[in-house]
Design a protein around this motif. Structure first.
Motif, PDB file in Angstrom:
ATOM      1  N   LEU A 145      -7.552   0.122   5.056  1.00 58.09           N
ATOM      2  CA  LEU A 145      -7.082   1.246   4.246  1.00 58.09           C
ATOM      3  C   LEU A 145      -7.489   2.568   4.880  1.00 58.09           C
ATOM      4  N   GLU A 146      -6.539   3.512   4.852  1.00 59.42           N
ATOM      5  CA  GLU A 146      -6.838   4.874   5.300  1.00 59.42           C
ATOM      6  C   GLU A 146      -7.177   5.698   4.069  1.00 59.42           C
TER       7      GLU A 146
ATOM      8  N   ASP B 268      -5.148   5.962   0.624  1.00 66.67           N
ATOM      9  CA  ASP B 268      -4.229   4.838   0.423  1.00 66.67           C
ATOM     10  C   ASP B 268      -4.467   4.205  -0.944  1.00 66.67           C
TER      11      ASP B 268
ATOM     12  N   ILE C 208       0.836  -1.196   0.000  1.00 68.15           N
ATOM     13  CA  ILE C 208       0.000   0.000   0.000  1.00 68.15           C
ATOM     14  C   ILE C 208       0.872   1.247   0.000  1.00 68.15           C
ATOM     15  N   GLU C 209       0.540   2.164  -0.868  1.00 69.22           N
ATOM     16  CA  GLU C 209       1.240   3.456  -0.840  1.00 69.22           C
ATOM     17  C   GLU C 209       0.301   4.463  -0.208  1.00 69.22           C
ATOM     18  N   GLY C 210       0.777   5.067   0.884  1.00 66.41           N
ATOM     19  CA  GLY C 210      -0.097   5.975   1.621  1.00 66.41           C
ATOM     20  C   GLY C 210       0.179   7.425   1.282  1.00 66.41           C
ATOM     21  N   GLN C 211      -0.606   8.275   1.863  1.00 72.29           N
ATOM     22  CA  GLN C 211      -0.397   9.704   1.699  1.00 72.29           C
ATOM     23  C   GLN C 211       0.969  10.053   2.287  1.00 72.29           C
TER      24      GLN C 211
END
Lengths: 328, 738
Positions: free
Chosen positions: A206-207, A210, A177-180
């Motif tokens: 997931l936020e 994401d 996952i690539e987040g903010q």
């Protein structure tokens, strides 16, 4: 459908950046999201179309496994020769789901985000804690033949409907996952989806903003790969119960076992105690019953779905017979 | 000119068997087929009409009560919204088939969850749908809604015409060698047509044109006019292509009336299409049923008593009830009989005709009971049925018209390999799968309806057929073309068949399996009318006239058809009316079904492995489209047997499985290769073309063949349809490792 902004991204970093605003969702195949938007059940202000950001290949990873790009379609994933040879349970699970048309559109990352399936979640005039926290759960005491027998709460008894993720849970795959802010993290598929608890509006971890970029499969697991899905019609129906099993035999004993279950809970169900019980043992009806005892120890029916408890036991035992028996 | 025929006597002249081309009956491709596969057949929603706007119906969010207020301001500022409409002319529910007048109207009284109570109109469909979701409705709920037809505190009505008590059934049961006394339940069904219901209303002054998806145009005109309070002459309905009807598009429906009212108001055409969820919520359902079957038989299996007592439901104020016992009256003998229907009033969407109303569930359950009797008595199921074919109608005493029932049973048994079935249940196994065979009889009443058609034989020797008859996917375009070709000696490309326009002569419409024989007879008569004129011109008797390949001959002369036409168009009209042949004999269609199933001994999942249907329906007009109708019917039978059911919330009676993901019609994998055999038959009592209805026969007992096969495979008798795995699971043996 509520009016929304649409932005087409051509790069993963750009897509994540574009998703910083509240109320933004990514769209790939749209096979679930668009249905939900048509019914005003999901009402994003903005959609980021990620169909052209790449991430649509399956590539070997350093540890001998595979990395599946988030935009690899279900059809392509199921048909990939490496998946078919080394991760047959995954190919079989995908092909057991939806229809050919849907699998052509559905993507790896999108499919993981498929919302739980419940008649009442899909009806805007019904109380649903998932759709509207605090409004109540209409499925409890209502039509609940397809609902959960494991891990449900007083707030929500919906089930995760997918097949792909059940196989991925058995394979112990990981979600990248690539987040903010550009941080990348890795979460086991087994921990990606949540149980409803007192926050049933959250299906997974997931936020906001994401982006799932990949799903990684560990080095191939030896043994028999089985996906058995029990449903009301032969195709194009959600699982009443499904079982993904990867079981290796050695000299008449179970060398390793990894099982995951669909149709029973708010997430693909995996219980390490079952895998541990089986490992090192010689197969027997008594052993299989013990495995079912562990799985179903806390099972609770809602009335209409009580049958899922004996059905799951019978199916589990049949899968284990098939996984450990003589090849016919 | 009009050629009129009232069927008071049998039509013994079988002209269609004597004509040279003999296209009728052949498996001719549908002339409309290429248009359909190329997307050029225009369905209701697709008409491009200048200025078209879109309306979406808003639902009542309660099951019983009153609409107090609609807060139009809640949506008026949304993008694209053109108006919110709600008034007393709105329909509570669709009209029943052949109603010919408005159904119950009004929005203030709410009788079921999802009742359409307002229409939101916008520039686009998406805007209108969003508006319909957002519209704020103030309703006052009445907590006395009734959702369970078997609840103790309600007293069902007993329609007078459906209470038959003949002889002494109780005594027959007490004295019988073998008896069956079983209660079955069948669930509600939705027609689940592929094309959602749709109407586009446009006004020119006080003239209304409706492009709609409707099965019975001549009735629909009157129903729409009556609903709106205007003259029928001011209404034109166009319905040239219908994407599946199955009874769900028989009567004018809420979307048509709402579209017409809104279109008048805003001065632009309004298109109202139901969403898939609304199709499940607003369209006619087939009522659920509770059916108690009592069979009393002597030592030879001959019935001495037959009881079929049913409970069905409908909304308050509806006259229709599912005619469950329709075929029970005539298919089997037994002098002591009790046949009855009771109707519970529920707050559930309207019940109406769904493909093969009556027989679909009545024959299904009767045929389960016959299977129980066969098992109890040890008599072969095929033989048992043959022994109970009555000589004359067991209640009315009249004879039967053509009835190849025994032939269908024998032919089916032979073709299917019925003799290989082990009558003892649970004896055949292949790995995890238990294998069984089952059979059932088929029967469906035959009806002829008044129908008119016009045929124009143009001066160039080509013809146009015009009738407001519809083609709901059944093959009407094909069969009417074939009949016209044979009668006038033309090739298919020389005949242009035009349907579904209320400006054309008024036909029977599509329903009750009567469309093909009724409208076919009217075209036949219209062509006879033309043949009469051609014979006159040629100077020969009509009987001696011979038309073939553009030539006309008779009385020793032969001239080209175009010469005979001499630059003129000859117009013929045909008018068929039912008559005394409906009362003098019992007319019906018959058949048999044979199924082999595999039931998974672990999970209870059932798969149909092969299935055969043998049918007799009089003259077959097109072998291909007729066979397709039977395939479709048998597919419905599989769905009804295994998984098709509307599910309702027990607390407010709303339908919960309102889409194709959750309402389980059969998919390809559920349906094996089906075999259909059509028996060669002519029924002179039925129509001048000796044809009877076929569109529904495929599912008049089909499901019973499947569930009887499940019993043969497992020993489990499912009496609560559908036979989903949870109802089979308990009776399955514990599977031990090999």
């Amino acid at each position: 459908m509520r009016p929304f902004d649409y932005y087409r991204s051509d790069d993963p970093a750009d897509a994540v950046k574009a998703a910083s605003e509240k109320g933004t969702l990514f769209i790939a195949g749209g096979t679930n999201l668009l249905d939900l938007m048509k019914l005003d059940l999901m009402t994003p202000n903005r959609l980021i179309d990620i169909n052209r950001i790449g991430l649509d290949e399956i590539t070997p990873s350093d540890d001998g496994g595979l990395s599946i790009g988030t935009l690899v379609t279900n059809s392509d994933c199921a048909a990939d020769m490496r998946i078919r040879q080394d991760y047959a349970v995954l190919s079989r699970a995908i092909l057991a789901g939806a229809s050919g048309q849907l699998r052509n559109k559905a993507t790896t990352g999108g499919n993981l985000c498929q919302r739980t399936r419940c008649y009442y979640f899909y009806d805007p005039d019904m109380a649903c804690n998932k759709r509207k926290p605090g409004s109540g759960c209409s499925a409890i005491g209502g039509a609940n033949r397809i609902h959960a027998i494991l891990g449900a709460s007083d707030e929500c008894i919906a089930t995760y409907p997918g097949d792909m993720a059940v196989a991925m849970a058995a394979l112990d795959a990981e979600v990248v996952i690539e987040g903010q802010g550009g941080d990348t993290r890795t979460v086991p598929v087994r921990d990606f989806h949540r149980l409803p608890g007192d926050q049933p509006d959250r299906d997974n971890i997931l936020e906001s903003g994401d982006l799932i970029t990949h799903v990684t499969l560990p080095a191939p697991a030896k043994g028999r790969h089985i996906y058995r899905k029990v449903r009301d019609r032969a195709s194009y129906a959600f699982a009443l119960v499904s079982i993904a099993a990867v079981v290796e035999m050695d000299a008449g004993k179970i060398a390793s076992a990894s099982l995951a279950f669909g149709g029973l809970a708010h997430k693909p169900w995996h219980d390490p105690a079952i895998d541990d019980l089986l490992t090192g043992e010689a197969p027997s009806e008594a052993l299989f019953d013990k495995a079912a005892d562990i799985l179903l120890a806390d099972a609770k029916g809602q009335g209409q779905n009580d049958f899922k408890i004996p059905l799951t036991r019978r199916t589990l035992k049949a899968v284990l017979r098939e996984a450990t028996g003589e090849r016919s | 000119m009009t050629r009129h025929l009232k069927m008071d006597t049998p039509a013994t002249a079988r002209l269609l068997d004597e004509l040279p081309s003999r296209l009728t009956g052949k498996p001719m491709d549908r002339p409309d087929g290429p248009k359909k596969v190329a997307g050029k057949a225009t369905y209701a929603h697709e008409w491009e009409i200048e200025g078209k706007t879109f309306g979406v119906l808003a639902r009542a969010p309660i099951s019983k009560g009153k609409l107090v207020r609609i807060d139009k301001s809640s949506v008026e500022s949304l993008p694209g919204i053109l108006g919110v409409f709600s008034e007393d002319r709105f329909l509570r529910n669709p009209a029943q088939g052949t109603a010919n007048e408005a159904p119950i109207q009004g929005v203030s009284e709410i009788s079921y969850f999802g009742q359409p109570i307002a229409l939101v109109v916008a520039e686009t469909f998406e805007q209108a749908r969003h508006g319909a979701h957002m519209l704020e409705l103030v309703c006052e709920a009445d907590s006395h809604g009734v959702f369970d037809p078997e609840a103790n505190n309600i007293s069902p009505e007993k329609p007078e015409d459906d209470q038959l008590d003949q002889g002494d059934l109780d005594k027959a049961m007490a004295e019988a060698a073998f008896t069956v006394d079983s209660t079955y339940r069948t669930p509600n069904h939705n027609s689940a047509a592929m094309e959602p219901h749709c109407s586009i209303a446009s006004w020119e002054g006080d003239q209304l044109t409706l492009h709609g998806s409707y099965q019975m145009v001549k009735y629909n005109v009157n129903e729409l006019a009556d609903s709106l309070g205007i003259e029928p002459e001011k209404v034109r309905i166009l319905s040239p292509f219908v994407g599946g009807g199955f009874g769900s598009k028989l009567g004018i429906a809420p979307e048509a009336v709402a579209a017409a009212i809104a279109a008048k108001e805003i001065g632009r055409p309004v298109c109202v299409t139901l969403t898939r969820q609304q199709v499940f919520e607003n369209v006619m359902r087939r009522s659920e049923s509770r059916q108690r079957l009592r069979l009393a038989a002597d030592e030879t299996g001959k019935l001495t008593g037959l009881g079929h007592e049913c409970l069905v439901s409908n909304l308050p104020g509806e006259t229709f009830h599912e005619p469950v016992i329709q075929a029970t009256h005539f298919i089997y003998g037994g002098e002591n009989r009790r046949l009855s229907i009771e109707v519970a009033r529920l707050n559930r969407m309207c019940a109406g005709s769904v493909r093969a109303p009556g027989e679909a569930i009545g024959m299904q359950v009767l045929e389960n009971a016959m299977d129980e009797l066969a098992h109890t008595s040890g008599i072969d199921p095929v033989e048992l049925r043959k022994r109970n074919i009555p000589d004359t109608h067991p209640e009315e005493g009249m004879p039967y018209s053509s009835r190849p029932f025994a032939e269908a049973l024998d032919e089916g048994a032979k073709r299917f390999g019925w003799d290989k079935r082990n009558p003892e249940p649970g004896k055949q196994r292949e790995g995890e799968w238990l294998i069984g065979m089952g059979m059932a009889a088929a029967a469906r009443v035959n009806m002829l309806m008044e129908s008119k058609a016009r045929v124009k034989l143009k001066d160039d020797g080509t013809a146009i057929v015009e009738t407001d008859m519809t083609d709901i996917g059944t093959g009407t375009y094909a069969i009417l073309t074939q009949l016209c070709c044979d009668m006038l000696g033309l090739a298919p490309e020389q005949v242009d068949t035009r349907l579904g326009d209320s400006n054309f002569p008024k036909a029977s419409g599509s329903g009750g399996s009567f469309g093909a024989s009724s409208s076919g007879s009217s075209v036949y008569l219209a062509c006879q009318d033309i043949r009469g004129e051609l014979a006159r011109r040629l100077g020969c008797d009509e009987d001696a006239l011979h038309l073939n390949g553009g030539k006309a001959s008779g009385s020793g002369q032969e001239v080209s058809l175009t010469d005979l036409l001499a630059g003129e168009t000859i117009e013929g009209e045909g008018h068929i009316e039912p008559g005394k042949t409906m009362e003098k004999v019992q007319q019906a269609t018959y058949g048999s079904y044979f199924a082999e199933v595999a039931v998974n001994a672990v999970t209870g999942e059932t798969r149909v492995r092969r299935m055969l249907g043998v049918f007799g329906a009089g003259r077959i007009l097109n072998h291909k489209t007729a066979t397709s109708q039977c395939y479709g019917g048998m597919t419905w039978g599989i769905g009804m047997a295994l998984h098709e059911a509307m599910e309702f919330d027990p607390r407010d009676g709303h339908v919960v499985n309102n889409d194709f993901a959750e309402y389980h019609v059969p998919v390809n994998l559920d349906v094996p290769q089906l075999d259909v055999v059509l028996l060669e038959e002519r029924d002179d009592w039925a129509s001048p073309i000796q044809a009877k209805g076929l569109g529904e026969l495929g599912l008049c007992g089909a499901g019973a063949a499947v569930t009887n096969a499940i019993f043969n495979a497992t020993g489990v008798r499912v009496r609560e349809y559908p036979a989903t795995l949870d109802k089979i699971l308990d009776g399955l043996p514990e599977l031990q490792p090999a």
